[in-house]
Design a protein around this motif. Sequence first.
Motif, PDB file in Angstrom:
ATOM      1  N   THR A   1       1.061  -1.214   0.291  1.00 14.31           N
ATOM      2  CA  THR A   1       0.312  -0.223  -0.038  1.00 14.31           C
ATOM      3  C   THR A   1       0.540   1.336  -0.090  1.00 14.31           C
ATOM      4  O   THR A   1       0.255   2.302  -0.867  1.00 14.31           O
ATOM      5  N   GLY A   2       1.590   1.285   0.874  1.00 17.29           N
ATOM      6  CA  GLY A   2       3.200   2.753   0.084  1.00 17.29           C
ATOM      7  C   GLY A   2       2.479   3.656   1.528  1.00 17.29           C
ATOM      8  O   GLY A   2       1.320   3.272   2.035  1.00 17.29           O
ATOM      9  N   GLY A   3       3.216   4.576   1.229  1.00 22.25           N
ATOM     10  CA  GLY A   3       3.245   5.821   2.367  1.00 22.25           C
ATOM     11  C   GLY A   3       2.453   7.216   1.647  1.00 22.25           C
ATOM     12  O   GLY A   3       2.870   8.066   2.014  1.00 22.25           O
ATOM     13  N   SER A   4       2.482   6.745   0.524  1.00 21.10           N
ATOM     14  CA  SER A   4       1.322   8.421  -0.376  1.00 21.10           C
ATOM     15  C   SER A   4       0.150   8.140   0.150  1.00 21.10           C
ATOM     16  O   SER A   4      -0.528   7.462   0.111  1.00 21.10           O
ATOM     17  N   THR A   5      -0.353   9.272  -0.608  1.00 20.33           N
ATOM     18  CA  THR A   5      -1.501   9.479  -0.529  1.00 20.33           C
ATOM     19  C   THR A   5      -2.060  10.166  -1.876  1.00 20.33           C
ATOM     20  O   THR A   5      -3.169  10.152  -2.521  1.00 20.33           O
ATOM     21  N   LYS A   6      -1.123  10.163  -2.704  1.00 17.28           N
ATOM     22  CA  LYS A   6      -1.481  10.672  -4.489  1.00 17.28           C
ATOM     23  C   LYS A   6      -1.943   9.933  -4.980  1.00 17.28           C
ATOM     24  O   LYS A   6      -2.892  10.557  -6.299  1.00 17.28           O
ATOM     25  N   ASN A   7      -2.332   8.253  -4.705  1.00 18.41           N
ATOM     26  CA  ASN A   7      -2.974   7.813  -5.818  1.00 18.41           C
ATOM     27  C   ASN A   7      -4.708   7.443  -5.134  1.00 18.41           C
ATOM     28  O   ASN A   7      -5.515   6.444  -5.378  1.00 18.41           O
ATOM     29  N   LEU A   8      -4.716   7.668  -3.731  1.00 11.63           N
ATOM     30  CA  LEU A   8      -6.200   7.038  -2.993  1.00 11.63           C
ATOM     31  C   LEU A   8      -7.155   7.290  -4.048  1.00 11.63           C
ATOM     32  O   LEU A   8      -8.098   6.912  -3.820  1.00 11.63           O
ATOM     33  N   ALA A   9      -7.016   9.011  -4.820  1.00 12.71           N
ATOM     34  CA  ALA A   9      -8.461   9.147  -5.296  1.00 12.71           C
ATOM     35  C   ALA A   9      -8.539   8.186  -6.229  1.00 12.71           C
ATOM     36  O   ALA A   9      -9.599   8.814  -7.148  1.00 12.71           O
ATOM     37  N   LYS A  10      -7.487   7.819  -7.102  1.00 15.86           N
ATOM     38  CA  LYS A  10      -7.540   7.341  -8.337  1.00 15.86           C
ATOM     39  C   LYS A  10      -7.996   5.725  -8.526  1.00 15.86           C
ATOM     40  O   LYS A  10      -8.025   5.544  -9.423  1.00 15.86           O
ATOM     41  N   HIS A  11      -7.183   5.758  -7.170  1.00 15.74           N
ATOM     42  CA  HIS A  11      -7.883   4.098  -7.180  1.00 15.74           C
ATOM     43  C   HIS A  11      -8.656   3.255  -5.420  1.00 15.74           C
ATOM     44  O   HIS A  11      -7.722   3.167  -4.611  1.00 15.74           O
ATOM     45  N   PRO A  12      -9.613   3.163  -5.868  1.00 19.96           N
ATOM     46  CA  PRO A  12     -10.173   3.473  -4.513  1.00 19.96           C
ATOM     47  C   PRO A  12     -10.493   1.465  -3.727  1.00 19.96           C
ATOM     48  O   PRO A  12     -10.495   1.698  -2.311  1.00 19.96           O
TER      49      PRO A  12
END
Length: 294
Positions: free
Chosen positions: A12-23
């Motif tokens: 899952t990683g430690g960034s929020t940048k992909n959360l909006a792109k991939h639910p």
Amino acid sequence: MSRKVIVTCAITGGSTKNLAKHPGVPKTPTEIAQASIDAAKAGAAVVHIHVRDPESGEPSNKLELYEQVVKKLRDSSIDVILNLTCGMDGIIELESVAPLKISPRSTLRAATERCLHAVKLQPELATLDCGLLHLGEAIYVARTSDLREMAKLMQDAGVKPELECFDFGHIEIAKQLVKEGTLKGQPLFQFCLSTGYGAPFTPTVLQAMKEVLPPSSIWGGFGCSIDEMPTVAQIVNLGGHIRVGLEDNIYLRRGVLASNADLVENAVGIIERMGASVATPAEAREMLGLVKRG
């Protein structure tokens, strides 16, 4: 017999940048554990674990969240090597330089706190990010003294450090730790490529990074975004081990969102078509000099 390649899945990683792109990016301990199990079933011998705030999805370094994930995985029937990140709580942001003012968004904590969860939970592996990183307006801090302290704490707890190297200078720092005896046993290097704040992925860069390693090293690596699967092929060709997962890339192919298991299956196919085979967790432990936990 074909060469054995260890597959790691970064869940899952430690960034929020992909959360909006991939639910489907895992957020809760249950989701992270289940995604790890699915990745192991698909062929991953190692799962690399970050944790997130279960409500917001924001990156976290809370011991209790790691405890929940580790317990769920150790209580399951799945054999997989646990690799906990120790790359969190290392960020400094500056609001101004003159006068010097540190932003409240900074997360930097002492070395003992940054690897507390690895010391207490004793996974077989934990990451050691081997140097400073420039993150735009933020800086990831890993002084040599921090690395020495974290490496000692990990190894005293029976945890093998995985040496995360985002650039050539990081390799040199890790080599110094090996030379001075801070790092015990056969060193394990991980090349972190095309992250946007370190070395790019090209075959030339990868070859050069491999060539400056100590002769006894075990090594692997990963590329991010569109470089993920090309990096798999190049690393297998050069004799290394590989990492894939939603931490590094959220797409199976253009426009198609992936799961962690999808990405592992893709990597396994590449490995096998290149004439190698995928290491089981037991084989990976033997190759890395690990003792099974839990």
